[in-house]
Every structure is written in C-alpha cells, then in structure tokens.
Design an enzyme around this catalytic site. Structure first.
Site, PDB file in Angstrom:
ATOM      1  N   GLY A  31       0.841  -1.378   0.011  1.00  9.14           N
ATOM      2  CA  GLY A  31      -0.074  -0.293  -0.047  1.00  9.14           C
ATOM      3  C   GLY A  31       0.922   1.234   0.020  1.00  9.14           C
ATOM      4  O   GLY A  31       2.020   1.285  -0.253  1.00  9.14           O
ATOM      5  N   ASN A  32       0.135   2.355   0.238  1.00 11.55           N
ATOM      6  CA  ASN A  32       0.610   3.671   0.393  1.00 11.55           C
ATOM      7  C   ASN A  32       1.450   3.964  -1.174  1.00 11.55           C
ATOM      8  O   ASN A  32       2.587   4.110  -1.215  1.00 11.55           O
ATOM      9  CB  ASN A  32       1.726   3.907   1.386  1.00 11.55           C
ATOM     10  CG  ASN A  32       2.415   5.462   1.429  1.00 11.55           C
ATOM     11  OD1 ASN A  32       3.375   5.724   1.480  1.00 11.55           O
ATOM     12  ND2 ASN A  32       1.310   6.135   1.681  1.00 11.55           N
ATOM     13  N   HIS A  37       4.286   2.245  -8.064  1.00 10.28           N
ATOM     14  CA  HIS A  37       3.476   0.924  -7.980  1.00 10.28           C
ATOM     15  C   HIS A  37       2.355   1.036  -9.258  1.00 10.28           C
ATOM     16  O   HIS A  37       1.958   0.102  -9.735  1.00 10.28           O
ATOM     17  CB  HIS A  37       2.422   1.182  -6.620  1.00 10.28           C
ATOM     18  CG  HIS A  37       3.172   0.873  -5.703  1.00 10.28           C
ATOM     19  ND1 HIS A  37       3.317   2.105  -4.775  1.00 10.28           N
ATOM     20  CD2 HIS A  37       3.659  -0.094  -4.855  1.00 10.28           C
ATOM     21  CE1 HIS A  37       4.169   1.652  -3.599  1.00 10.28           C
ATOM     22  NE2 HIS A  37       4.469   0.177  -3.769  1.00 10.28           N
ATOM     23  N   GLN A  61       7.768  -9.537   7.599  1.00 10.51           N
ATOM     24  CA  GLN A  61       9.200  -9.113   6.972  1.00 10.51           C
ATOM     25  C   GLN A  61       9.612  -7.908   7.492  1.00 10.51           C
ATOM     26  O   GLN A  61      10.578  -7.338   7.112  1.00 10.51           O
ATOM     27  CB  GLN A  61       8.882  -8.749   5.339  1.00 10.51           C
ATOM     28  CG  GLN A  61       7.648  -7.604   5.183  1.00 10.51           C
ATOM     29  CD  GLN A  61       7.410  -7.580   3.722  1.00 10.51           C
ATOM     30  OE1 GLN A  61       6.594  -8.494   3.175  1.00 10.51           O
ATOM     31  NE2 GLN A  61       8.158  -6.857   3.015  1.00 10.51           N
ATOM     32  N   GLU A 150      11.929  -3.243  -9.838  1.00  7.53           N
ATOM     33  CA  GLU A 150      13.288  -3.718  -9.971  1.00  7.53           C
ATOM     34  C   GLU A 150      14.003  -2.715  -8.779  1.00  7.53           C
ATOM     35  O   GLU A 150      15.285  -3.017  -8.491  1.00  7.53           O
ATOM     36  CB  GLU A 150      13.939  -3.215 -11.366  1.00  7.53           C
ATOM     37  CG  GLU A 150      13.340  -4.213 -12.351  1.00  7.53           C
ATOM     38  CD  GLU A 150      13.770  -4.075 -13.828  1.00  7.53           C
ATOM     39  OE1 GLU A 150      14.486  -3.164 -14.084  1.00  7.53           O
ATOM     40  OE2 GLU A 150      13.139  -4.683 -14.745  1.00  7.53           O
ATOM     41  N   GLN A 155      14.917  -8.556  -3.989  1.00 10.01           N
ATOM     42  CA  GLN A 155      13.772  -9.245  -3.605  1.00 10.01           C
ATOM     43  C   GLN A 155      13.096  -9.912  -4.962  1.00 10.01           C
ATOM     44  O   GLN A 155      12.622 -10.894  -5.064  1.00 10.01           O
ATOM     45  CB  GLN A 155      12.563  -8.145  -3.223  1.00 10.01           C
ATOM     46  CG  GLN A 155      11.243  -8.782  -3.299  1.00 10.01           C
ATOM     47  CD  GLN A 155      10.139  -7.617  -2.489  1.00 10.01           C
ATOM     48  OE1 GLN A 155       9.959  -7.583  -1.430  1.00 10.01           O
ATOM     49  NE2 GLN A 155       9.556  -7.065  -3.469  1.00 10.01           N
ATOM     50  N   LEU A 186      11.487   6.244  -6.281  1.00 14.06           N
ATOM     51  CA  LEU A 186      10.259   6.318  -5.462  1.00 14.06           C
ATOM     52  C   LEU A 186      10.174   5.331  -4.529  1.00 14.06           C
ATOM     53  O   LEU A 186      10.668   4.059  -4.797  1.00 14.06           O
ATOM     54  CB  LEU A 186       8.937   6.302  -6.285  1.00 14.06           C
ATOM     55  CG  LEU A 186       8.795   7.536  -7.323  1.00 14.06           C
ATOM     56  CD1 LEU A 186       7.836   7.699  -8.109  1.00 14.06           C
ATOM     57  CD2 LEU A 186       9.254   8.932  -6.898  1.00 14.06           C
ATOM     58  N   SER A 187       9.580   5.717  -3.254  1.00 12.85           N
ATOM     59  CA  SER A 187       9.645   4.566  -2.212  1.00 12.85           C
ATOM     60  C   SER A 187       8.486   5.098  -1.128  1.00 12.85           C
ATOM     61  O   SER A 187       8.624   6.282  -0.939  1.00 12.85           O
ATOM     62  CB  SER A 187      10.839   4.169  -1.594  1.00 12.85           C
ATOM     63  OG  SER A 187      10.570   3.714  -0.317  1.00 12.85           O
TER      64      SER A 187
END
Ligand code: PAF
Length: 282
Positions: A31-32, A37, A61, A150, A155, A186-187
């Site tokens: 989310g967020n 995304h 996690q 990516e 992960q 972006l994160s």
C-alpha cells in the site's frame, strides 16, 4: 474495482474468470501507492485480462525494531489510484485472514543463500517473511503473471528463485525503477524524509551512477570503489548500510572477468533506510 478482504470471496470472484479462459495478473504491495506501483499495475493490465492487486503490510517481513506500526496506511487513496490505473480487484486482508494461526506457527518459505546477503544481512528474517507471504498470495490468487518493481532488486531475484525452485506456474515480470525528477527512487519510505533530507537523498542514486561510470571506464578494483562510494555517501549525510558491486547471475561479489554486473546499495537518511541499484554491462 472491487475490494475484498477474505480469501474465499476473492477466490469466488476469480473462479469464473479462470473458467472463461481469462488470464490474471497480480501485483502484491504493502500500500501507500506511488507512481512506481502504478506502473506495475499498468504493466499488469497490458499483460493479462484481469488485474488483481493486494495491500497487506506483512508483519513477517519487519524486524523487531523496524517501522511496522508506523508504516503508512492510506487505503482510500490507494483504492482511488488503483481504480484509475485499471485494477479490477483489490485484496486487502487483515492479519488474521493471512496468518489465522498466528505469526509464529506460520509455515515458512525460505530461499537459502540469496536471502542472507546484503538487505538480508541487515534485516535478518526479512526475505523469509517476503517469500512466505508472496508464496501464500500466489496460492490465493493463482495468477498467470505477477509484476514486481526492480527497485527491490534482491527481492525480485529471490522471488524468481522461489518460483523456479517450487515450480510455481506464475510468470514474473518486472518494471524498471521509477524516479523523482531529482533521481531519487520512488519509495513509500521517502515519506519519512524531511525537506532537507529529501534534498540530500538523491546522492544515493548519484553515487551508484558515478561508480557505474568508473567501472565502465575501466576500473576493476571493486572493493576500493565500494569503499570510496561509502565514504562519499557518509559525506552526503547518509549512515552506511552496504554498497556492493556484484554479478547479476548470483549476486556474488563481482570478479574482474565478470561482464554482467549490478550495483546494489542501501543507506540510511535520517529515519529512512533507502535502497537503489543499477545494472551495467561491460
Ligand atoms: O515489495 C513489497 O512491497 C513487499 O515486499 C511485498 C512483495 C508486497 C511482500 O509483502
């Protein structure tokens, strides 16, 4: 877009699509949602008939002292963005739905070796939490395709290995890192940064980029380059985590004759642990 909170209701919705021969693409998230995304959703929409996203802030996690309780939860805004991007179903379960017998007795999915490196070293148990929830979500949704970003390079490699090792019939697609104009990847964790930290944070991307250019112009003293990059990051206001020049095949430290490399880096800017990477071909 329909939001569903239970496994049974999601399966009921997806069954007729599968029976009608429609393909399903899945985008797991916590989310967020940001523009990165949304690109995953768009890729999913281009690649299959039906798009399913999930929003689940997966406690397995997060380490003990990590940001599980403060991780941003913005369901309504996320629903709006998903709808606009062409998502058909959102699976947004609570913790009891995903881990009905509690976190500690949950059967785990572990990808050895790869999960212990780099981010795995800094965050013990993190990737086991990721692969456990992704495997469960794959079993719930049974997608033909799943799309990952990516930015989370390690992960992505680990999920691909899990899918291959466990013969999961889902094709994994990926989307390149999406960046702000400043170059910062972006994160969701960028939201933890103050205005001045936001100005400093693009130095992570720049340091990786500079190291990549030096390698392209012939430097092969990778340990020394890693050391110099770490010093540069510290001078730019970061606290070190790791900066590694590795080969893409197995993420092991790069040797002089390796040609397919990737630089993986993580560093702390104030309260936010940021990660980034760059592939390079020699
Ligand atoms: O990348 C993420 O957001 C998470 O690790 C994932 C894949 C949704 C699993 O919780």
């Amino acid at each position: 877009m329909l939001t569903l909170a239970t496994i049974a209701s999601l399966r009921n919705e997806l069954r007729p699509h599968r029976q009608a021969g429609r393909t399903i693409a899945f985008v797991p998230t916590m989310g967020n949602l940001h523009a990165g995304h949304i690109q995953l959703i768009e890729k999913a929409a281009q690649s299959a008939d039906i798009v399913v996203a999930s929003i689940f802030v997966n406690p397995l996690q997060f380490g003990k002292n990590e940001d599980l309780s403060s991780y941003p939860r913005t369901l309504q805004e996320d629903q709006r963005k998903l709808t606009e991007a062409g998502c058909h179903y959102l699976f947004a379960p609570n913790e009891d739905e995903v881990y009905p017998n509690g976190r500690d007795s949950q059967t785990r999915v572990e990808v050895p070796v790869l999960s212990d490196l780099y981010c795995g070293e800094a965050r013990p148990g993190h990737f086991s939490g990721v692969t456990t929830v992704v495997c469960k979500l794959f079993n719930i949704v049974q997608p033909d395709i799943a799309v990952f970003g990516e930015k989370d390079y390690q992960q992505l490699r680990i999920v691909r290995k899990m899918v291959s090792d466990l013969c999961i019939a889902t094709e994994i697609l990926s989307v390149p890192v999406v960046r702000a104009e400043s170059g910062l990847a972006l994160s969701s964790r960028n939201g933890y940064l103050s205005v001045s930290e936001l100005q400093q944070a693009p130095a992570l991307r720049q340091t990786i980029h500079d190291a990549a250019n030096q390698i392209k112009s012939g430097r092969q003293d990778y340990s020394q380059l890693e050391h110099e990059a770490t010093v540069t990051l510290e001078a730019s206001g970061f606290r070190r985590d790791y900066f590694r020049i590795v080969r893409r095949a197995d993420l092991a430290p790069a040797q002089a004759d390796d040609t397919e490399l990737v630089i993986l880096a993580a560093a702390w800017m104030g309260p936010a642990r940021l990660i980034d990477n760059q592939e390079l071909d020699l």
